[in-house]
Scaffold this active site. Structure first.
Site, PDB file in Angstrom:
ATOM      1  N   GLU A 141       0.802  -1.224   0.000  1.00 26.37           N
ATOM      2  CA  GLU A 141       0.000   0.000   0.000  1.00 26.37           C
ATOM      3  C   GLU A 141       0.836   1.275   0.000  1.00 26.37           C
ATOM      4  O   GLU A 141       0.814   2.044   0.976  1.00 26.37           O
ATOM      5  CB  GLU A 141      -0.959  -0.010   1.198  1.00 26.37           C
ATOM      6  CG  GLU A 141      -1.861  -1.229   1.239  1.00 26.37           C
ATOM      7  CD  GLU A 141      -2.838  -1.216   2.433  1.00 26.37           C
ATOM      8  OE1 GLU A 141      -2.626  -0.416   3.354  1.00 26.37           O
ATOM      9  OE2 GLU A 141      -3.781  -2.000   2.428  1.00 26.37           O
ATOM     10  N   GLU A 159      -5.502  -8.575   1.067  1.00 27.60           N
ATOM     11  CA  GLU A 159      -6.178  -8.163   2.305  1.00 27.60           C
ATOM     12  C   GLU A 159      -7.641  -7.898   2.015  1.00 27.60           C
ATOM     13  O   GLU A 159      -7.982  -7.276   1.003  1.00 27.60           O
ATOM     14  CB  GLU A 159      -5.595  -6.860   2.890  1.00 27.60           C
ATOM     15  CG  GLU A 159      -4.246  -6.983   3.517  1.00 27.60           C
ATOM     16  CD  GLU A 159      -3.739  -5.664   4.100  1.00 27.60           C
ATOM     17  OE1 GLU A 159      -4.567  -4.807   4.473  1.00 27.60           O
ATOM     18  OE2 GLU A 159      -2.513  -5.518   4.176  1.00 27.60           O
TER      19      GLU A 159
HETATM   20  O1  IFM Z   1      -4.235  -2.859   9.316  1.00 29.21           O
HETATM   21  C1  IFM Z   1      -4.172  -2.366   8.022  1.00 29.21           C
HETATM   22  C2  IFM Z   1      -3.011  -2.983   7.256  1.00 29.21           C
HETATM   23  O2  IFM Z   1      -1.809  -2.779   7.910  1.00 29.21           O
HETATM   24  C3  IFM Z   1      -2.912  -2.392   5.889  1.00 29.21           C
HETATM   25  N1  IFM Z   1      -4.170  -2.452   5.206  1.00 29.21           N
HETATM   26  C4  IFM Z   1      -5.347  -2.000   5.903  1.00 29.21           C
HETATM   27  C5  IFM Z   1      -5.435  -2.647   7.258  1.00 29.21           C
HETATM   28  C6  IFM Z   1      -6.695  -2.147   7.999  1.00 29.21           C
HETATM   29  O3  IFM Z   1      -6.622  -0.772   8.184  1.00 29.21           O
END
Ligand code: IFM
Length: 442
Positions: free
Chosen positions: A169, A351
């Site tokens: 990210e 994710e």
């Molecule tokens: O916890 C975070 C993660 O570190 C990166 N993506 C989003 C998640 C939720 O905010």
């Protein structure tokens, strides 16, 4: 209780990979020789973290990793996505810190012993503080330091790693960290945000061929997050606002990877225009074995007289405990639209998950909202695959409750509950459903 997908869904096939994900700073703790990182500094700065907490102990995964791998194995998943703490494995002089490296060797060997594939991210936001002191991601030099780190650690860990991702990210590191300052290092300038983002992408591009050379057997790529932008109304002005927001927050990080250019609105940056050297886009646009996609929610925009776009908080929508709207259709829309825009490699959903105000009662966590969230989002992935998107795997965020950045420990994303006083882990109902779904597939 388990998740239900059509029997002909690709997600039902044993070749579709299911996993759980975490990140170094969020779970490991720092009770070893690791150097300070920007998040240690940020946590020590008053009023930056909602509950005033830090990552010093977190889930104490440094000490409990063998039990945690056994827990992961008990879920029956195929893969575990983790990240490496740069300041744990590298001394400030650029040499490897063997104690830190040995931790990851032991962790990866433990995963291998349980037949769990390791998806390893090199940078999930924990920049060594000594590099931030020299300009952090505002300095081009940091991209070269990242490439050196990628070289040394990939040689040290070798074929224990099934898949490498360079960055997690870059939007969050660049925009949240350097442009609006709600993440470490907490800087606030549009010019900083754009410059940091460019150097992050450069770091990715520099590291890719190194990883490929050092680990020819591994899948190599990057992980991007997307918050799809929708217009409030069908008016041309609102549609344009949503388009500009999409360029700024989403396409900014993917377009250079495939098109060797930033979105058109780059031309409007004025004084915030980053320095880009000749050849940078050729470095950035490396062939990818996979693209990791993180999805949680969407955002809605309207036109604004003073800015390119204005985000609108819709009333009366269902939101998770962190305030993010639950809107699974955006997940399908996103995957299909990316497929139309870019020559995508295979996709892994790296994710997806839901924050909930979980309560442990009589040894159980009845997290109905998260159960529903996963059910709906797995179906959304299925829909995208049916529309031609090549999704090959899915990781739940997160394996366990952990340090949720500026929210501290106040937001729980795990499919496993963590009691931070005792460090006891309890699989929530959403996690049991995940386990049972994976098991019935076999
Ligand atoms: O916890 C975070 C993660 O570190 C990166 N993506 C989003 C998640 C939720 O905010």
């Amino acid at each position: 209780m388990t998740y239900k997908l059509p029997t002909d869904s690709r997600l039902q096939q044993p070749s579709f990979l299911f996993g759980v994900a975490t990140a170094s700073f969020q779970i490991e703790g720092a009770r070893d020789s690791r150097l300070a990182c920007i998040w240690d500094t940020f946590c020590a700065t008053p009023d930056k973290i909602r509950d005033g907490s830090n990552g010093f102990v977190a889930c104490d995964h440094l000490r409990l990793f063998r039990e945690d791998v056994a827990l992961i194995a008990s879920l029956g998943v195929d893969a575990y996505r983790l990240s490496i703490s740069w300041p744990r494995v590298m001394h400030a002089d650029g040499s490897l810190n063997q104690q830190g490296v040995d931790f990851y060797i032991a962790l990866l060997d433990e995963l291998k012993a349980h037949n769990i594939k390791a998806f390893v991210t090199l940078y999930h936001w924990d920049l060594p503080q000594h590099l931030e002191d020299k300009g952090g991601w505002l300095s081009r030099e940091t991209a070269y330091k990242f490439a050196e780190y990628a070289d040394k650690i990939s040689l040290a860990l070798g074929d224990r790693v099934y898949s490498w991702a360079t960055l997690n990210e870059p939007f969050c590191s660049g925009y949240l960290g350097y442009e609006v300052g709600i993440h470490a290092p907490g800087l606030k300038s549009k010019a900083y945000g754009r410059q940091a983002s460019h150097h992050l992408l450069l770091a990715h591009g520099l590291a890719m061929p190194i990883l490929r050379k050092n680990c020819p057997q591994a899948l190599i790529g990057i992980v991007l997050n997307f918050t799809p932008a929708y217009p409030l109304t069908d008016s041309a002005a609102d549609k344009r606002a949503a388009e500009l927001a999409d360029e700024y927050f989403n396409q900014w990080y993917i377009k250079p990877l495939f098109d060797k250019a930033y979105p058109d609105s780059f031309a409007n940056l004025g004084e915030a225009t980053p320095t880009i050297l000749a050849g940078d886009f050729a470095i950035i646009a490396q062939p990818l074995d996979f693209l990791g996609i993180n999805f949680y929610t969407r955002a809605v925009y309207q036109a604004d007289a003073e800015a390119d776009f204005q985000q609108v908080d819709l009333p009366d929508v269902v939101r998770t405990d962190i305030g993010w709207e639950i809107y699974p259709q955006a997940f399908t829309d996103l995957l299909v639209s990316l497929q139309q825009k870019y020559p995508l490699p295979p996709i892994y959903i790296t994710e997806n998950g839901c924050a909930a105000a979980d309560i442990l009662t009589n040894g159980e966590v009845a997290d109905q909202m998260r159960l529903d969230y996963y059910q709906q989002h797995l179906l959304a992935v299925d829909q995208a695959i049916r529309q031609g998107v090549d999704v090959q795997g899915y990781f739940a965020w997160s394996l366990m409750d952990n340090f949720e950045w500026a929210e501290g420990y106040s937001k729980r994303f795990g499919i496993v509950y963590v009691d931070y006083t005792t460090q006891q882990r309890v699989i929530k109902q959403s996690g049991l459903a995940y386990r049972d779904f994976i098991q019935q597939r076999r």
